[in-house]
Every structure is written in structure tokens, then in C-alpha cells.
Design an enzyme around this catalytic site. Sequence first.
Site, PDB file in Angstrom:
ATOM      1  N   GLN A  34     -67.638  -9.980  23.343  1.00 57.48           N
ATOM      2  CA  GLN A  34     -67.657  -8.606  22.826  1.00 57.48           C
ATOM      3  C   GLN A  34     -67.817  -7.657  24.016  1.00 57.48           C
ATOM      4  O   GLN A  34     -68.840  -7.009  24.190  1.00 57.48           O
ATOM      5  CB  GLN A  34     -68.797  -8.439  21.823  1.00 57.48           C
ATOM      6  CG  GLN A  34     -68.691  -9.376  20.624  1.00 57.48           C
ATOM      7  CD  GLN A  34     -69.838  -9.203  19.655  1.00 57.48           C
ATOM      8  OE1 GLN A  34     -70.228  -8.099  19.328  1.00 57.48           O
ATOM      9  NE2 GLN A  34     -70.392 -10.321  19.191  1.00 57.48           N
ATOM     10  N   ASP A  50     -53.272 -18.636  26.886  1.00 59.32           N
ATOM     11  CA  ASP A  50     -52.864 -17.299  26.457  1.00 59.32           C
ATOM     12  C   ASP A  50     -52.575 -16.452  27.687  1.00 59.32           C
ATOM     13  O   ASP A  50     -52.901 -16.830  28.811  1.00 59.32           O
ATOM     14  CB  ASP A  50     -53.933 -16.639  25.566  1.00 59.32           C
ATOM     15  CG  ASP A  50     -55.312 -16.660  26.214  1.00 59.32           C
ATOM     16  OD1 ASP A  50     -55.421 -16.347  27.418  1.00 59.32           O
ATOM     17  OD2 ASP A  50     -56.285 -16.985  25.512  1.00 59.32           O
ATOM     18  N   LYS A  87     -49.510 -16.833  22.446  1.00 59.02           N
ATOM     19  CA  LYS A  87     -49.916 -16.961  21.043  1.00 59.02           C
ATOM     20  C   LYS A  87     -50.001 -15.582  20.388  1.00 59.02           C
ATOM     21  O   LYS A  87     -50.334 -14.586  21.032  1.00 59.02           O
ATOM     22  CB  LYS A  87     -51.263 -17.677  20.931  1.00 59.02           C
ATOM     23  CG  LYS A  87     -52.453 -16.941  21.556  1.00 59.02           C
ATOM     24  CD  LYS A  87     -53.715 -17.771  21.451  1.00 59.02           C
ATOM     25  CE  LYS A  87     -54.893 -17.042  22.118  1.00 59.02           C
ATOM     26  NZ  LYS A  87     -56.110 -17.866  22.136  1.00 59.02           N
TER      27      LYS A  87
END
EC number: 2.7.6.1
Length: 342
Positions: free
Chosen positions: A105, A180, A203
Site C-alpha cells: 500500500q 509483470d 498480465k
Amino acid sequence: MPATDPKLISGNANRKLADAIARRMSMHRGMQVGLVDARVERFNDQEIFVEVYENVRGEDMFIIQPTSKPANDNLMELLIMADALRRSSASRITAVIPYFGYARQDRRTKARTPISAKLVSNLIAEGGIERVLTMDLHAAQIQGFFDIPVDNLYASPIFALDILHQFGGDMSDVMVVSPDVGGVARARELAQRIGAPLAIVDKRREKAGEVAEMTVIGDVTEKKCVIVDDICDTAGTLCKAADVLLGAGATEVHAYTTHGVLSGPAVDRITNSVLKSLVITDTIEATPEVAACKNIRICPTAPMFAQAILNIWNGTSVSSLFDTDTLIPIYEGLYPNGMYGR
């Protein structure tokens, strides 16, 4: 040399790693280095209580405590231990956080959401901690969230040694794969270390936790693919990426992940997947299910953390541990016959 010796104290998050770091520091120094005698317990209502039994006045203290599951409990243990040491007049308090929780986060992805990594960094700095030592932060910018020094170690030098050993130094058919686009820098760094080409699995997600589509960027035909990432949580993306790579012509797929969160169905998915092996580090203490999984292997980080702690204590370079030539003597003996791909 500093006037006082480094002193280690550990919470309950990963006592095995703390003991291993103490043993490695004892080997490096030629004298016994142990963990400070303390108790970190909970009252009946689950409030955390810390009592340090040894004198720490004027000491250079290192708290070893990853903020892994349960993240909130382990974070509070860290803060309360820091408060206990600060009130006991420790000269400096360094938090050794092998796995930094809440790191995912690190920015506002949509309206009315928090930046929890910044909040946690504020809590740590305000709690009396003067320096942080961690490994493979999920996002590099988190270092800038702190107003205190942060040393971010990298697992890629350790992984490079392990790959060179496991593949016998023959990198002709090995290809490093980023799972990714966001992890390309991490994968490229490892690929350069072992002299291997790079591919990317692109992805697309319909919603959080679910991958809708994957495509391979690069030719993986007849290649032994090594997926490299920093965190493996539920292993859904990792296992699907392995399927896609085999479908694109890869001969076998391995994965190297720094932090083995491995929550929920992760272990079952990995056990039943086409992955030949998943290598994680011990930044998060392995559960019995993870330790028993036949295709999960654990790489030790204690040698690197022990040397980093000694370098901080001595006031010498921590970034020197990113060099393979520096790391090889530290890991000497962990690989039979001195095999480092040389």
C-alpha cells in the site's frame, strides 16, 4: 571500533532467523553473540507487554522483527520493544525488518484510499527507532517515506549464487522472467548477474486478486525459465505464469521469490502446479506446511543480515554486500564444493 558491542533483541515474528543471525555474527566476530534476555508476551486481552532483563544503557541495539502475519501484532511488538529500549537509555535503536509489511500500500490507486506504508514509516520513526534495515522493499520509493536512514538489502545476489549452483554454471538455456511489467527492473538485475536473457509475462487483471489474461513477451522456446519476484502471497499469478510459460515452449519453470507470504491456498497450488521448484528466503518464518512442501526450498538470509548489522555497527558500507565477490565468502560452506558457477 565502537566502544560497545552490537546487541540483538528479537520479537516473536521470526525467532529462528534471529537465532541464525546471532550465530553468524558469533562466527564473524570470533566471540559469542546472543540475543538479549527479554520477554515479549500478551496479557489476557492480547495487549503486548515487553520486559528487558539485561542492562542496555548506552548500547547499540538491533531489534529483529519482520512485520509479517499477523502484521498488526508484529508491528506493535516492534514499536513497544523500541519504546522499552528507548526508555532504558539505549544509545541507538535499529529496526531489522526482513519483511516490511504494508509495503504493497505504497500509493493511492483510487480515491479515498490510504498510503499505509507511509503511515507505518511514521509510526516507526516516531517510536524512537533511528535506523531501519530491511530486504527487498516492494517499492523503492518507500525508502523516501522515512526521515531516518533506511538500508534496503537485495535478495538477488543470494539468488544469483543459488541459480549458478543449481544449474551448474551453465546459463546457455536459462531465461529470467518477470511476472509483470512492474517487476522488470528486479528481473533485469538478476539476469545481468547470471548472464541470462530476459522475458516478461504481461498480465491484465479484471479485479484485485484475479488475473484475466497473460501473454509472454519474448521467446522462451526450449528455455529453463526462472521467474523472479519479491512477494508470493496466494501464488495464483505465479502458478498461472508457469502454465503460460510451458505453453509457450519452456522446458521447465522455476521461481525465486524473496518473501514467501504463502497465505490461503498457496501451498496447495504450488504443490499441484507445474513449477519444478519455488525458492523463497527465510525473511518470513516458514509454516509447517511450507517446510513440508516438496517443491519449496528456503534460502538463508542470516549471513547477509549478520554482515549488514556488523557493517552498520562498524560504520562501514552496507552497499558492498550487493557485490558477488563480497557475498561469496559470507556464504562459503552453504554450497558444496564451492560451486558458484565459476
